[in-house]
Design an enzyme around this catalytic site. Structure first.
Site, PDB file in Angstrom:
ATOM      1  N   GLN A 313      -8.230  14.447  -1.844  1.00 40.18           N
ATOM      2  CA  GLN A 313      -7.945  14.350  -3.279  1.00 40.18           C
ATOM      3  C   GLN A 313      -8.526  15.552  -4.023  1.00 40.18           C
ATOM      4  OE1 GLN A 313      -6.205  12.232  -5.081  1.00 40.18           O
ATOM      5  NE2 GLN A 313      -6.012  10.305  -3.960  1.00 40.18           N
ATOM      6  N   TYR A 342       0.162   4.817   4.806  1.00 42.31           N
ATOM      7  CA  TYR A 342       0.083   6.191   4.274  1.00 42.31           C
ATOM      8  C   TYR A 342      -1.381   6.635   4.270  1.00 42.31           C
ATOM      9  CZ  TYR A 342       4.716   4.907   2.401  1.00 42.31           C
ATOM     10  OH  TYR A 342       6.007   4.464   2.244  1.00 42.31           O
ATOM     11  N   ASP A 411      -0.673   3.728  -0.359  1.00 40.50           N
ATOM     12  CA  ASP A 411      -0.894   4.897  -1.211  1.00 40.50           C
ATOM     13  C   ASP A 411       0.225   5.899  -0.927  1.00 40.50           C
ATOM     14  OD1 ASP A 411      -1.922   6.882  -2.813  1.00 40.50           O
ATOM     15  OD2 ASP A 411      -3.578   7.402  -1.473  1.00 40.50           O
ATOM     16  N   CYS A 438       1.032   7.271  -7.653  1.00 44.78           N
ATOM     17  CA  CYS A 438       0.897   8.557  -8.349  1.00 44.78           C
ATOM     18  C   CYS A 438       2.161   8.889  -9.131  1.00 44.78           C
ATOM     19  CB  CYS A 438       0.551   9.679  -7.367  1.00 44.78           C
ATOM     20  SG  CYS A 438       1.776   9.922  -6.064  1.00 44.78           S
TER      21      CYS A 438
END
Length: 481
Positions: A313, A342, A411, A438
């Site tokens: 990240q 994921y 994710d 996201c």
């Protein structure tokens, strides 16, 4: 400053909705270069201002809600117009001066002219807008919580990936102007962790001083294409990667001597070869030039060795908050099993392994799975295992072998969940489900299907990328019985 309600879709009137019906006669008479006053009603999903010129929706980059601007048309489309600001007649009370002079030229700074509390309100509203558009079951009653922001919404990015070119005979490193290959040199960058920019600018100066051949895209000549600098926030270690057009890197030894002498925080220097004209940043071959092949990052007591290509990240401070939100939402018991779909390099699943009986993860990228298993071993975690494959294939296999997960965390990339995976989730029906999103649009689309078997408890948005229009969220579900 209180969060202004004009960043909420709920404040739009019925008249506002009617304005969304295009007036084809007006549109036929609108020309590029035409100017007109425009009141901005709200922000769009990319952070652009939205107004209506004679019922035609008009996107104005850089304009803010409640502003009155003079807009100049830059593009005419069948259902909408694009325009730029010629002047601002009435500025928004939330307008601020951006720290970066190039904020309007390159991507990644689309909200830097908007006061930070208003940015957070906008990101909460992005989720509401997406829900309103796709209307998953019960969406009007979802608990969409205020966005969790940063105390200092600058200097958060741990990686700088800048293109390198010659501009007027000088070495420049930065980002392309939007929708072009015109490079904008970035001597400073307010969202980067300071050490990444210190290293970047010093290396750029040395490339110029040593006259290292810089890549020329037009003629496919020269050598240095891209420089990548990544800092491990917890240890301060920095990795520097030269992405080159050829295996040869002239003046390599002089460069490495200068780096060793002047930049002691750089503990890893790599070269990645990416030959020829290509839209891809990275090539397949990466070699060690100096130091060690990885840098060491820590996250909530776990240690991760990051290779040049390893995903991590970009905002370490908010990542800690994100993973704590996931832990809180799952609320795992010691006898519960978890699937990490994921999984990448395993950061989420490994951060939950201490409160789970077993963690199983999967990813389609073999190198990521190898990193995930290595990270488990590095942290002496024996109850987590990662496999290469698609979740929609592996999940049914695990179920058939007698492994029924109690909980699952997904994710996915910006494209959202694969439909086959959604079916596999609904079939395996874990009691607990957490979705880390996201992209509000694909989240809302996925909720249409997931709500067949689950109800949404809450959606907690979190700002992983201040000064941009990007929005992340943690969604907790409860299984329907």
């Amino acid at each position: 400053m209180p969060q202004s309600n004009h960043y909420s879709h709920q404040s739009r009137s019925h008249n506002d909705r009617r304005r969304q019906q295009p007036d084809e006669k007006v549109q036929a008479t609108v020309n590029i270069g035409q100017r007109f006053p425009l009141t901005i009603r709200r922000l769009g999903i990319n952070g652009e201002g939205i107004g209506y010129y004679k019922h035609v929706i008009t996107f104005v980059k850089g304009a803010l809600p409640e502003e009155v601007v003079v807009a100049e048309v830059t593009a005419v489309h069948p259902r909408y117009l694009e325009a730029k600001i010629r002047s601002i007649r009435k500025p928004s009370p939330d307008r601020v001066d951006p720290r970066d002079a190039y904020a309007g030229e390159v991507g990644g700074f689309e909200l830097e002219h908007l006061d930070y509390p208003a940015q957070l309100a906008f990101k909460q509203d992005l989720i509401r807008q997406a829900l309103e558009k796709y209307r998953p079951a019960g969406y009007r009653h979802y608990d969409v919580r205020p966005t969790i922001g940063m105390t200092n919404p600058y200097e958060y990015r741990n990686k700088a990936q800048f293109q390198v070119r010659l501009i007027d005979g000088h070495v420049a490193a930065g980002l392309y102007k939007e929708n072009s290959h015109d490079l904008v040199d970035l001597p400073t960058c307010s969202v980067q962790m300071p050490a990444t920019m210190t290293v970047m600018r010093q290396v750029v100066a040395w490339l110029e001083e040593l006259q290292v051949p810089i890549y020329d895209e037009e003629h496919n000549s020269g050598i240095v294409k891209t420089i990548v600098v990544r800092e491990a926030a917890a240890t301060g270690e920095i990795q520097l990667v030269f992405i080159t057009n050829t295996p040869k890197l002239p003046k390599k030894h002089q460069l490495l001597m200068k780096i060793a002498e002047k930049l002691p925080m750089v503990v890893s220097v790599m070269q990645n070869i990416n030959a020829g004209k290509t839209s891809l940043i990275w090539g397949d071959q990466t070699t060690l030039l100096a130091g060690k092949p990885t840098i060491t990052e820590e996250l909530d007591g776990l240690v991760f060795d990051l290779s040049a290509r390893a995903f991590f990240q970009l905002n370490p401070q908010q990542t800690k908050k994100l993973y704590r939100l996931a832990r809180e939402a799952l609320n795992l018991a010691p006898n519960e099993t978890l699937v990490d779909a994921y999984s990448g390099v395993g950061t989420i699943g490994l951060s939950l392994a201490d409160v789970a009986k077993e963690v199983r993860g999967m990813d389609t990228i073999p190198a990521a799975v190898a990193d995930a298993n290595a990270n488990a071993q590095r942290n002496q975690i024996t109850n987590a295992h990662y496999e290469v494959g698609e979740a929609e294939v592996l999940l049914p296999q695990w179920l058939a072998s007698g492994f029924a997960p109690d909980a699952m965390v997904v994710d996915p990339p910006r494209t959202g969940l694969d439909n086959v995976l959604i079916d596999a989730i609904l079939q395996s029906a874990p009691e607990k489900l957490v979705y880390i999103s996201c992209n509000p649009s694909t989240l809302a689309q996925d909720l249409q299907a997931l709500t067949r078997g689950y109800q949404v408890d809450y959606i907690q948005s979190i700002d992983m990328f201040p000064q941009t229009a990007r929005c992340e969220a943690v969604v907790r579900f409860t299984k329907r019985h």
